[in-house]
Design an enzyme around this catalytic site. Structure first.
Site, PDB file in Angstrom:
ATOM      1  CG  HIS A   1       1.626   6.921   0.111  1.00  0.00           C
ATOM      2  ND1 HIS A   1       1.400   6.859   1.470  1.00  0.00           N
ATOM      3  CD2 HIS A   1       0.977   5.671  -0.300  1.00  0.00           C
ATOM      4  CE1 HIS A   1       0.888   5.767   1.712  1.00  0.00           C
ATOM      5  NE2 HIS A   1       0.875   4.919   0.636  1.00  0.00           N
TER       6      HIS A   1
ATOM      7  NE  ARG B   1      -6.602   6.965   1.148  1.00  0.00           N
ATOM      8  CZ  ARG B   1      -5.740   5.787   1.328  1.00  0.00           C
ATOM      9  NH1 ARG B   1      -5.476   5.434   2.551  1.00  0.00           N
ATOM     10  NH2 ARG B   1      -5.778   4.995   0.132  1.00  0.00           N
TER      11      ARG B   1
ATOM     12  CD  GLU C   1       1.743   1.508   4.569  1.00  0.00           C
ATOM     13  OE1 GLU C   1       1.577   2.624   4.236  1.00  0.00           O
ATOM     14  OE2 GLU C   1       0.856   0.789   4.008  1.00  0.00           O
TER      15      GLU C   1
ATOM     16  CG  HIS D   1       3.827   1.495   0.809  1.00  0.00           C
ATOM     17  ND1 HIS D   1       3.471   0.189   0.337  1.00  0.00           N
ATOM     18  CD2 HIS D   1       2.831   2.163   1.167  1.00  0.00           C
ATOM     19  CE1 HIS D   1       2.086   0.355   0.415  1.00  0.00           C
ATOM     20  NE2 HIS D   1       1.932   1.556   0.786  1.00  0.00           N
TER      21      HIS D   1
ATOM     22  CG  ASP E   1      -5.860   0.709   3.171  1.00  0.00           C
ATOM     23  OD1 ASP E   1      -4.944   0.908   3.931  1.00  0.00           O
ATOM     24  OD2 ASP E   1      -6.099   0.886   2.113  1.00  0.00           O
TER      25      ASP E   1
HETATM   26  C1  GLA Z   1      -1.394   2.689   1.828  1.00  0.00           C
HETATM   27  C2  GLA Z   1      -2.748   2.752   1.683  1.00  0.00           C
HETATM   28  C3  GLA Z   1      -3.451   1.931   0.823  1.00  0.00           C
HETATM   29  C4  GLA Z   1      -3.204   2.132  -0.581  1.00  0.00           C
HETATM   30  C5  GLA Z   1      -1.534   1.735  -0.698  1.00  0.00           C
HETATM   31  C6  GLA Z   1      -0.891   1.880  -1.877  1.00  0.00           C
HETATM   32  O1  GLA Z   1      -1.002   1.391   2.346  1.00  0.00           O
HETATM   33  O2  GLA Z   1      -3.227   2.913   3.099  1.00  0.00           O
HETATM   34  O3  GLA Z   1      -4.721   2.449   0.794  1.00  0.00           O
HETATM   35  O4  GLA Z   1      -3.366   3.325  -1.094  1.00  0.00           O
HETATM   36  O5  GLA Z   1      -0.856   2.626   0.289  1.00  0.00           O
HETATM   37  O6  GLA Z   1      -1.731   1.367  -2.897  1.00  0.00           O
END
Ligand code: GLA
Length: 382
Positions: free
Chosen positions: A135, A110, A347, A209, A282
């Site tokens: 992304h 982000r 990731e 991803h 996350d």
């Molecule tokens: C990344 C983000 C998550 C989500 C996924 C896709 O991992 O950190 O919050 O947006 O991508 O769904």
């Protein structure tokens, strides 16, 4: 006597089902001929490429988005199963995908309010995730058609993907020339090696991803039983929109401490503001030993099959995501329903929102220098 011969057409379905012939390449692995994977909305035909090593580990990758469509790896009994989420056909990916198996760019993760300033100039990107940019925007590298070439590399069969992103593409400055090389090595690794160059100062943060569920055919539920180790003493806490606050917080005494291998489900529902905000894990972990080159950053073990996934990279950060946005509305390969927390993503990348966080490791790429990120997903079983 006339003996009728049956020729199997190498359709994508035949290839996914593993009934299409292949030729041995000089590296010893198998390089199957690409087969059509269908056409994008604008009529461009895309292909499915198969990379297979001598042990039978096999990745199927399409040049649409560089998506890993299937990845078959052995369990402790040598049984090969597909350990990534995705769709049986291109149509699924074109309709809706939370980045299953994708190459992510130009900026993985982000950027606050989709804005950043570089050399005194403000750039505005799409706000495609609440108020933020995620992304790479509306049509990131996961949704473009890459030029593909299969080669027999030293380590095993490779797929070389290249893409030139025009100056201003999705709002980013500079013409970015990107190469992503996938290899299935004889050591049972899937490696992704990114390089990128630019003709103007820009920002770059490329990653991969895949959604892993190491149970393979045992995949009857979630990844809550998977045991995770992340080599990080700190993580970057986020605000309610999942943008880092800027703090590098010690993981000690928090559910973010994965220095000792711990089952994902052990603490995911803990009364913790960070877990509540993100609906689970996350977050970006601030990896130890940054600046020392490639190192082991994470290990995931699946107890029922014995499969182990080790992740290596030289990147400073790791986004560990537990499929919190999967909600049972997606039906993927083999008729499976992707319920909440059905898979996990690892990731390796620079920290989220780095362009707006001067204290984070920099993500600026200038002409004359080359961006690199090599990710190793190493599989074994015990
Ligand atoms: C990344 C983000 C998550 C989500 C996924 C896709 O991992 O950190 O919050 O947006 O991508 O769904």
């Amino acid at each position: 006597m006339f003996i009728p011969r049956i020729f199997l057409a190498c359709t994508a379905a035949a290839v996914l089902a593993g009934i299409c012939g292949c030729a041995r390449n000089t590296a010893g692995g198998d390089a199957m001929k690409p087969v059509s994977f269908g056409k994008t909305a604008d009529g461009t035909e895309v292909f499915l490429y198969t990379l297979k090593n001598r042990a039978g580990m096999e990745a199927k990758i399409t040049n649409y988005g560089g998506l890993v469509v299937s990845l078959r790896v052995a369990d402790r009994n040598g049984k090969l199963d597909d350990v990534v989420l995705g769709y049986d056909s291109l149509a699924g990916y074109l309709k809706e995908t939370p980045y299953f198996g994708a190459l992510i760019g130009r900026y993985g993760n982000r950027i606050r309010n989709g804005k950043f300033t570089l050399e005194g100039k403000e750039f505005v990107l799409a706000a495609n995730n609440g108020p933020n940019h995620l992304h790479g925007g509306l049509k990131g590298f996961d949704k473009v058609v890459w030029t593909a070439e299969q080669v027999a590399a030293k380590d095993g069969p490779s797929l070389v993907l290249t893409y030139v992103s025009k100056d201003g593409d999705e709002g980013y400055p500079g013409t970015l020339t990107v190469k992503a090389v996938y290899t299935v090595t004889e050591a049972n690794e899937l490696t992704v090696e990114f390089t990128a160059t630019t003709d103007k100062p820009t920002i770059v943060n490329l990653t991969h991803h895949s959604y892993f569920n190491l149970a393979g055919d045992n995949q009857d539920s979630t990844i809550l039983n998977h045991v995770v180790m992340i080599d990080a003493d700190r993580f970057t806490p986020t605000d309610s929109t999942l943008i880092p606050t800027g703090e590098l917080k010690d993981v000690s005494g928090t559910p973010m401490d994965f220095r000792t291998p711990t089952a994902i489900g052990a603490r995911i529902n803990a009364d913790d503001v960070q877990l509540k905000r993100a609906g689970g894990y996350d977050h970006n972990w601030v990896l130890n030993n940054t600046g020392k080159g490639m190192r082991l950053i994470a290990r995931v073990t699946e107890p029922t099959t014995g499969r182990i996934l080790e992740v290596l990279s030289a990147e400073p950060g790791l986004q560990f995501y537990t499929g919190n946005f999967l909600d049972g509305t997606i039906k993927g390969k083999y008729g499976r329903t992707y319920v909440h927390r059905y898979a996990l993503c690892l990731e390796p990348q620079h920290f989220p929102d780095s362009p707006n966080q001067p204290a984070f490791p920099p993500v600026v790429l200038r002409p004359g220098t080359t961006y690199t990120n090599r990710i190793v997903y190493a599989f074994s079983a015990k």
